[in-house]
Write a protein that holds these residues in place. Structure first.
Motif, short mmCIF file in Angstrom:
data_model
loop_
_atom_site.label_atom_id
_atom_site.label_comp_id
_atom_site.label_asym_id
_atom_site.label_seq_id
_atom_site.Cartn_x
_atom_site.Cartn_y
_atom_site.Cartn_z
N ARG A 28 -57.85 -29.58 5.35
CA ARG A 28 -59.34 -28.94 5.41
C ARG A 28 -59.46 -28.88 7.08
O ARG A 28 -59.40 -30.15 7.65
CB ARG A 28 -60.40 -29.69 4.77
N LEU A 29 -60.20 -27.88 7.44
CA LEU A 29 -60.81 -27.95 8.78
C LEU A 29 -62.01 -28.67 9.24
O LEU A 29 -62.03 -29.34 10.17
CB LEU A 29 -61.01 -26.49 9.22
N THR A 30 -62.97 -28.93 8.00
CA THR A 30 -64.10 -29.69 8.01
C THR A 30 -64.10 -30.22 6.62
O THR A 30 -63.30 -30.05 5.78
CB THR A 30 -65.05 -29.28 8.31
N LYS A 31 -64.93 -31.43 6.46
CA LYS A 31 -65.04 -32.01 5.30
C LYS A 31 -65.37 -31.31 4.12
O LYS A 31 -65.19 -31.41 2.94
CB LYS A 31 -65.80 -33.41 5.22
N LYS A 32 -66.36 -30.10 4.32
CA LYS A 32 -66.57 -29.48 3.35
C LYS A 32 -65.94 -28.18 3.06
O LYS A 32 -66.37 -27.19 2.48
CB LYS A 32 -68.09 -29.20 3.77
N SER A 33 -65.03 -27.80 4.03
CA SER A 33 -64.46 -26.36 3.95
C SER A 33 -63.46 -26.37 2.82
O SER A 33 -62.88 -27.57 2.10
CB SER A 33 -63.51 -25.85 5.13
N LYS A 34 -63.06 -25.42 2.52
CA LYS A 34 -62.04 -25.28 1.44
C LYS A 34 -60.52 -25.60 1.80
O LYS A 34 -60.44 -25.60 2.96
CB LYS A 34 -62.13 -23.58 0.72
N LEU A 35 -59.88 -25.85 0.87
CA LEU A 35 -58.43 -26.39 0.98
C LEU A 35 -57.36 -25.06 1.47
O LEU A 35 -57.67 -24.27 0.74
CB LEU A 35 -58.10 -27.03 -0.35
N LEU A 36 -56.88 -25.45 2.73
CA LEU A 36 -56.02 -24.50 3.15
C LEU A 36 -54.63 -24.90 3.11
O LEU A 36 -54.37 -26.30 3.03
CB LEU A 36 -56.33 -24.17 4.80
N TYR A 37 -53.53 -24.16 3.07
CA TYR A 37 -52.26 -24.37 2.94
C TYR A 37 -51.51 -23.42 3.99
O TYR A 37 -51.89 -22.52 4.29
CB TYR A 37 -51.62 -23.90 1.55
N ARG A 38 -50.45 -24.32 4.61
CA ARG A 38 -49.56 -23.41 5.25
C ARG A 38 -48.28 -22.88 4.55
O ARG A 38 -48.26 -22.89 3.48
CB ARG A 38 -48.91 -24.24 6.44
N ASN A 39 -47.30 -22.25 5.34
CA ASN A 39 -46.21 -21.69 4.50
C ASN A 39 -45.34 -22.76 3.94
O ASN A 39 -45.05 -23.71 4.65
CB ASN A 39 -45.37 -20.76 5.32
N PRO A 40 -44.61 -22.39 2.89
CA PRO A 40 -43.71 -23.62 2.19
C PRO A 40 -42.62 -23.59 3.23
O PRO A 40 -42.13 -22.42 4.01
CB PRO A 40 -43.40 -23.15 1.02
N ALA A 41 -41.73 -24.56 3.26
CA ALA A 41 -40.35 -24.74 3.94
C ALA A 41 -39.42 -24.31 3.02
O ALA A 41 -39.34 -24.76 1.68
CB ALA A 41 -40.12 -26.04 4.55
N TYR A 42 -38.39 -23.58 3.25
CA TYR A 42 -37.18 -23.45 2.68
C TYR A 42 -35.75 -24.06 3.08
O TYR A 42 -35.64 -23.62 4.38
CB TYR A 42 -36.96 -21.96 2.50
N LEU A 43 -35.25 -24.77 2.53
CA LEU A 43 -33.83 -25.19 2.96
C LEU A 43 -32.82 -24.87 2.18
O LEU A 43 -33.05 -24.74 0.93
CB LEU A 43 -34.02 -26.85 3.10
N ILE A 44 -31.73 -24.40 2.69
CA ILE A 44 -30.56 -23.94 1.84
C ILE A 44 -29.49 -24.89 2.16
O ILE A 44 -29.10 -25.29 3.48
CB ILE A 44 -30.06 -22.40 2.56
N SER A 45 -28.71 -25.35 1.24
CA SER A 45 -27.62 -26.37 1.24
C SER A 45 -26.49 -25.83 0.49
O SER A 45 -26.42 -25.25 -0.55
CB SER A 45 -28.17 -27.62 0.62
N THR A 46 -25.19 -26.06 1.18
CA THR A 46 -24.03 -25.73 0.37
C THR A 46 -23.44 -26.96 -0.43
O THR A 46 -22.78 -26.77 -1.31
CB THR A 46 -22.89 -25.28 1.48
N ASP A 47 -23.99 -28.09 0.04
CA ASP A 47 -23.75 -29.47 -0.77
C ASP A 47 -24.62 -29.59 -1.99
O ASP A 47 -25.88 -29.92 -1.78
CB ASP A 47 -23.70 -30.61 0.13
N GLN A 48 -24.21 -29.42 -3.41
CA GLN A 48 -25.16 -29.39 -4.30
C GLN A 48 -25.28 -30.98 -4.78
O GLN A 48 -25.96 -31.07 -5.84
CB GLN A 48 -24.46 -28.75 -5.37
#
Length: 107
Positions: A28-48
């Motif tokens: 939140r930018l302030t205590k009363k502002s709505k909840l904001l989100y950034r973009n998710p992180a994506y990881l790719i792995s060849t080791d399963q």
């Protein structure tokens, strides 16, 4: 963390891939502002078989290493030394990297 296994991608050839999607943390930018989100992180792995905690820790540490390389190149001029001797061409970047490491430890 959401894990998707056995994903195919043209450039991976015969390898099966594992896609890890890391959900962003709300803020939140302030205590009363709505909840904001950034973009998710994506990881790719060849080791399963890799442990997810180990994979995410490696990703975070790798990012810190990349930032260190950028700082050495842009702030300290690593790779731009003006030297005349052939041996110094190899030694100066190693010396600057060692100096950078000592500066980090001292701080």
């Amino acid at each position: 963390v959401k894990v998707l296994k056995d994903i195919r991608w043209k450039k991976s050839g015969d390898k099966n891939l594992m896609l890890i999607v890391i959900k962003p943390i709300g803020y939140r930018l302030t205590k009363k502002s709505k909840l904001l989100y950034r973009n998710p992180a994506y990881l790719i792995s060849t080791d399963q078989e890799i442990n997810l905690k180990t994979l995410v820790q490696s990703y975070i540490r790798r990012w810190e290493i990349e930032v260190g390389f950028r700082d050495q190149k842009s702030l300290m001029g690593c790779g731009q030394a003006q030297v005349r001797e052939k041996q110094a061409v190899q030694k100066v970047p190693a010396f600057l990297s060692a100096c950078y490491g000592m500066l980090l430890l001292a701080s």
